[in-house]
Design a protein around this motif. Structure first.
Motif, PDB file in Angstrom:
ATOM      1  N   ALA A 179       0.834  -1.200   0.000  1.00 15.53           N
ATOM      2  CA  ALA A 179       0.000   0.000   0.000  1.00 15.53           C
ATOM      3  C   ALA A 179       0.874   1.259   0.000  1.00 15.53           C
ATOM      4  CB  ALA A 179      -0.933  -0.002   1.208  1.00 15.53           C
ATOM      5  N   PHE A 180       1.968   1.215   0.729  1.00 16.27           N
ATOM      6  CA  PHE A 180       2.924   2.319   0.775  1.00 16.27           C
ATOM      7  C   PHE A 180       3.513   2.559  -0.609  1.00 16.27           C
ATOM      8  CE2 PHE A 180       7.340   3.764   1.415  1.00 16.27           C
ATOM      9  CZ  PHE A 180       7.165   4.858   2.244  1.00 16.27           C
ATOM     10  N   ILE A 181       3.914   1.483  -1.271  1.00 19.58           N
ATOM     11  CA  ILE A 181       4.505   1.590  -2.602  1.00 19.58           C
ATOM     12  C   ILE A 181       3.533   2.221  -3.585  1.00 19.58           C
ATOM     13  CG2 ILE A 181       5.310   0.205  -4.568  1.00 19.58           C
ATOM     14  CD1 ILE A 181       6.373  -1.808  -2.428  1.00 19.58           C
ATOM     15  N   ALA A 182       2.263   1.868  -3.476  1.00 23.61           N
ATOM     16  CA  ALA A 182       1.257   2.314  -4.445  1.00 23.61           C
ATOM     17  C   ALA A 182       0.641   3.663  -4.108  1.00 23.61           C
ATOM     18  CB  ALA A 182       0.154   1.266  -4.546  1.00 23.61           C
ATOM     19  N   ALA A 183       0.983   4.243  -2.961  1.00 25.72           N
ATOM     20  CA  ALA A 183       0.247   5.416  -2.474  1.00 25.72           C
ATOM     21  C   ALA A 183       0.258   6.573  -3.461  1.00 25.72           C
ATOM     22  CB  ALA A 183       0.815   5.860  -1.124  1.00 25.72           C
ATOM     23  N   LYS A 184       1.381   6.797  -4.112  1.00 25.08           N
ATOM     24  CA  LYS A 184       1.473   7.970  -4.975  1.00 25.08           C
ATOM     25  C   LYS A 184       0.993   7.729  -6.395  1.00 25.08           C
ATOM     26  CE  LYS A 184       4.392  11.210  -2.687  1.00 25.08           C
ATOM     27  NZ  LYS A 184       5.378  12.280  -2.905  1.00 25.08           N
ATOM     28  N   ALA A 185       0.384   6.569  -6.633  1.00 27.27           N
ATOM     29  CA  ALA A 185      -0.298   6.393  -7.915  1.00 27.27           C
ATOM     30  C   ALA A 185      -1.430   7.395  -8.045  1.00 27.27           C
ATOM     31  CB  ALA A 185      -0.838   4.964  -8.033  1.00 27.27           C
ATOM     32  N   ASP A 186      -1.987   7.814  -6.917  1.00 31.98           N
ATOM     33  CA  ASP A 186      -2.990   8.878  -6.891  1.00 31.98           C
ATOM     34  C   ASP A 186      -2.239  10.209  -6.884  1.00 31.98           C
ATOM     35  OD1 ASP A 186      -4.848  10.813  -6.283  1.00 31.98           O
ATOM     36  OD2 ASP A 186      -5.771   9.703  -4.630  1.00 31.98           O
ATOM     37  N   PRO A 187      -2.312  10.993  -7.940  1.00 33.77           N
ATOM     38  CA  PRO A 187      -1.516  12.222  -8.025  1.00 33.77           C
ATOM     39  C   PRO A 187      -1.883  13.275  -6.996  1.00 33.77           C
ATOM     40  CG  PRO A 187      -3.087  12.117  -9.836  1.00 33.77           C
ATOM     41  CD  PRO A 187      -3.140  10.784  -9.146  1.00 33.77           C
ATOM     42  N   ALA A 188      -2.995  13.102  -6.287  1.00 31.19           N
ATOM     43  CA  ALA A 188      -3.397  14.072  -5.271  1.00 31.19           C
ATOM     44  C   ALA A 188      -3.019  13.629  -3.859  1.00 31.19           C
ATOM     45  CB  ALA A 188      -4.902  14.316  -5.342  1.00 31.19           C
ATOM     46  N   ARG A 189      -2.399  12.451  -3.732  1.00 30.19           N
ATOM     47  CA  ARG A 189      -2.173  11.903  -2.403  1.00 30.19           C
ATOM     48  C   ARG A 189      -0.710  12.058  -1.966  1.00 30.19           C
ATOM     49  NH1 ARG A 189      -3.578   5.730  -0.192  1.00 30.19           N
ATOM     50  NH2 ARG A 189      -3.978   6.398   1.966  1.00 30.19           N
ATOM     51  N   LEU A 190      -0.531  12.382  -0.700  1.00 30.19           N
ATOM     52  CA  LEU A 190       0.792  12.458  -0.062  1.00 30.19           C
ATOM     53  C   LEU A 190       1.741  13.362  -0.838  1.00 30.19           C
ATOM     54  CD1 LEU A 190       1.354   8.748   1.064  1.00 30.19           C
ATOM     55  CD2 LEU A 190       0.290  10.620   2.338  1.00 30.19           C
ATOM     56  N   ARG A 191       1.235  14.492  -1.300  1.00 35.01           N
ATOM     57  CA  ARG A 191       2.070  15.379  -2.106  1.00 35.01           C
ATOM     58  C   ARG A 191       3.110  16.124  -1.279  1.00 35.01           C
ATOM     59  NH1 ARG A 191       1.697  12.381  -5.816  1.00 35.01           N
ATOM     60  NH2 ARG A 191       3.295  13.736  -6.694  1.00 35.01           N
ATOM     61  N   MET A 192       2.943  16.191   0.012  1.00 39.90           N
ATOM     62  CA  MET A 192       3.933  16.856   0.861  1.00 39.90           C
ATOM     63  C   MET A 192       5.040  15.901   1.305  1.00 39.90           C
ATOM     64  SD  MET A 192       2.372  19.579   0.495  1.00 39.90           S
ATOM     65  CE  MET A 192       3.631  20.556   1.273  1.00 39.90           C
ATOM     66  N   PHE A 193       4.943  14.651   0.923  1.00 41.40           N
ATOM     67  CA  PHE A 193       5.911  13.631   1.301  1.00 41.40           C
ATOM     68  C   PHE A 193       6.787  13.245   0.112  1.00 41.40           C
ATOM     69  CE2 PHE A 193       3.175  12.406   4.937  1.00 41.40           C
ATOM     70  CZ  PHE A 193       4.150  12.128   5.898  1.00 41.40           C
ATOM     71  N   ASN A 194       8.050  12.958   0.397  1.00 41.41           N
ATOM     72  CA  ASN A 194       8.849  12.055  -0.410  1.00 41.41           C
ATOM     73  C   ASN A 194       8.794  10.702   0.291  1.00 41.41           C
ATOM     74  OD1 ASN A 194       9.648  14.123  -2.179  1.00 41.41           O
ATOM     75  ND2 ASN A 194      11.286  14.721  -0.787  1.00 41.41           N
ATOM     76  N   LEU A 195       8.774   9.616  -0.458  1.00 42.62           N
ATOM     77  CA  LEU A 195       8.643   8.283   0.110  1.00 42.62           C
ATOM     78  C   LEU A 195       9.873   7.446  -0.220  1.00 42.62           C
ATOM     79  CD1 LEU A 195       4.934   7.383  -0.793  1.00 42.62           C
ATOM     80  CD2 LEU A 195       5.803   8.645   1.189  1.00 42.62           C
TER      81      LEU A 195
END
Length: 613
Positions: A179-195
């Motif tokens: 789920a962590f790996i896939a989180a940024k497939a959504d371009p609006a999600r976790l934009r303040m994070f680098n993962l």
């Protein structure tokens, strides 16, 4: 002497680093007065009878952009504002309970508000679906709580027109890793994070052997999959939307000078500082481009005598900054004072190589880079030893155990002997940051250890009346060559940009620098959009084999934004100008166009950056 700044350098200095009154009235006439302020502030840590002399020495180091303290120091030192001079923080270990989670959320907000970028390891939170004892419910998992952090960060405007920036890490064996790996497939999600995924040595060995890989939490195996399958999922996500990166966490800990008194699980937002819970580090860079003698001739080389003079001053300035800085949290002050980490690195490396006729990533450039970084490492440690003789070693210095560190054992014999005899003032001394906006302020020297993105490009500068003026931004080395040789002369073969480099060239340069840096380095390996997936994922294996502590790539893709090939003296396109379209507007000027790479995005219009070095 008045320093001449290019229009974009002038704009960024005025917006981010120039001291102003509460109503916005400028209190500094030029960048020389900014340097005066910073030098005087850092000299306050000196005894009264030597303060004036050290202030003058510090001011001389800053002159002509030879030593460039990181943005928090330039913006905050001597202003009296309630800000920190530290760029890099890793926050405390998050307990797996709701009260502790939200206590840490508040601590994160306080640190971001004071101007620090932060890193968090979310591996301590139970996976989604795990039972919550006493409530009869189930956990939502670490990624859901990262959403909470992300929302908080969106509301925080860091000090000095700086957007909040965070790094989130998760262990490769956590049950929610997919789920962590896939989180940024959504371009609006976790934009303040680098993962970044924390990849262990055992995981890398399992990938190589194609072994089974258990996902565990609290001693319980939740499920098992093939290690190579998980690796391919990480690589596919990075291929598609540039995240997550990978941190080789066992190597980070094994090579840490302070492994005897700390364990590292996360880094600052751009990855150059692996830090323990509540760890903090401040940054500064030697501008190699300003130290090249006889540029563009057969005799061109780095002025090592100037480096020998400059590095001790820089080390002293950063050590002083620890004592004059404010800290958002008491735990951060305790960590910083106990270990006295500093992060002295370089910028302008690619420009310096070009000025010496060396092609970035070539065998000759890799060798010369190693020589320069070795000289920097050697002089930094010797300067820290001299400070230890004067002021005492860092409080947690354990002579025998410190000298057992593989990194310390690799130092020159006389440096090890000096540490054994006198101790060392700073637990770690080296780090190479992205240096995004401070490199632009220094009239656009190449950033950190990165190659030149483009010889020149067109950038819009927003004016006070909300109109925009277009200016041509030219790389420092290119501008110097034009000044010395003529505007119509063809650039020499050594003048390469990112577009013309192979991934192997990037890896070779990263490994060459990392060898002589005791913390870590920020580096993005840019790859072409049409690179095949198998070739792409092989870059990470080569980085691991080369001794790197992590790997981050950027492949142009629809999720993070298409590359806009803008620039050139006549407005023609240049593939080296890596601009992308931001998912949300810049908070300073409202533009959606950014320059740079994931983790260090700089607004193409006003120069505001997310990363903050």
């Amino acid at each position: 002497m008045t320093v001449q700044l290019t229009p974009i350098a002038q704009r960024i200095w005025d917006m981010k680093y120039r001291r102003k009154a509460a109503d916005g009235t400028p209190l500094e006439a030029d960048i020389g007065e900014t340097w005066d302020r910073v030098a005087a502030a850092l000299a306050q840590a000196e005894p009264a009878h030597t303060r004036a002399a050290q202030r003058d020495a510090f001011r001389a180091a800053l002159d002509d952009f030879r030593f460039m303290p990181a943005g928090r120091i330039l913006a905050g030192a001597g202003t009296g504002l309630e800000v920190t001079l530290f760029n890099c923080f890793v926050m405390g270990t998050i307990p797996d309970d709701l009260h502790g989670i939200f206590t840490h959320l508040r601590e994160a907000a306080e640190t971001l508000r004071a101007g620090g970028g932060i890193g968090y390891d979310f591996s301590t939170l139970r996976p989604a679906g795990a039972p919550v004892r006493g409530l009869g419910g189930t956990a939502s998992g670490p990624v859901s709580f990262m959403d909470v952090w992300d929302a908080m960060c969106r509301t925080i405007m860091s000090a000095g027109n700086r957007r909040g920036a965070m790094m989130g890490t998760l262990r490769c064996d956590h049950p929610d890793i997919e789920a962590f790996i896939a989180a940024k497939a959504d371009p609006a999600r976790l934009r303040m994070f680098n993962l970044s995924v924390l990849a262990t040595d055992s995981f890398m060995a399992a990938v190589e052997a194609d072994d089974a890989w258990p996902l565990t939490f609290g001693g319980e195996v939740y499920r098992t999959l093939r290690a190579r399958e998980l690796w391919d999922r990480i690589m596919a996500a990075t291929y598609d939307y540039a995240e997550p990166g990978v941190i080789f966490i066992d190597r980070v800990n094994a090579l840490n000078n302070l492994a005897y008194c700390e364990i590292i699980h996360a880094t600052n937002p751009c990855g150059e500082e692996p830090l323990p819970p509540y760890g903090a580090c401040l940054l500064g860079s030697i501008n190699l481009a300003r130290l090249v003698r006889h540029p563009f001739t057969d005799a061109a080389d780095l002025d090592v005598s100037a480096l020998d003079e400059l590095v001790p001053r820089a080390v002293r300035m950063l050590d002083n900054a620890i004592d004059v800085s404010r800290f958002p949290l008491a735990q951060q002050r305790e960590e910083a004072v106990a270990k006295r980490r500093i992060g002295l690195g370089v910028t302008g490396l690619a420009d310096a190589l070009m000025m010496c006729g060396l092609t970035y990533g070539s065998d000759a450039a890799v060798a010369r880079t190693g020589d320069w970084l070795h000289a920097l490492q050697r002089r930094s440690y010797l300067a820290s030893v001299e400070l230890a003789r004067e002021r005492g070693p860092f409080p947690l210095f354990d002579r025998e155990r410190y000298l057992e560190s593989p990194t310390v054992q690799a130092l020159d014999a006389d440096v090890r002997a000096a540490i054994a005899a006198h101790g060392v003032r700073n637990g770690l001394v080296g780090s190479v940051a992205p240096t995004g906006t401070i490199s632009l302020v220094a009239n656009n020297v190449s950033s950190g250890l990165e190659p030149v993105y483009s010889p020149s490009y067109t950038r819009k500068i927003r004016q006070r009346d909300d109109t925009h003026r277009e200016v041509t931004v030219t790389d420092y080395a290119v501008a110097e060559y034009r000044r010395l040789v003529g505007d119509d002369s063809a650039l020499p073969p050594a003048f390469v940009d990112t577009e013309s480099l192979t991934p192997d060239a990037h890896v070779a340069m990263q490994a060459a620098v990392q060898r002589y840096i005791d913390a870590s380095v920020s580096k993005t390996i840019n790859v072409p959009a049409d690179i095949g997936f198998d070739a792409f994922k092989d870059v990470y294996r080569r980085a691991f084999e080369a001794g790197c502590k992590g790997c981050t790539t950027y492949r142009p893709n629809p999720t993070t934004g298409a590359v806009l090939e803008a620039g050139g003296d006549a407005g023609q396109t240049s593939p080296g100008d890596h601009r992308t379209l931001a998912e949300e507007p810049c908070r300073v000027c409202g533009a959606r166009e950014v320059l740079g790479h994931p983790g260090c995005r700089v607004c193409a219009h006003c120069g505001a950056s997310r990363c903050g070095a």
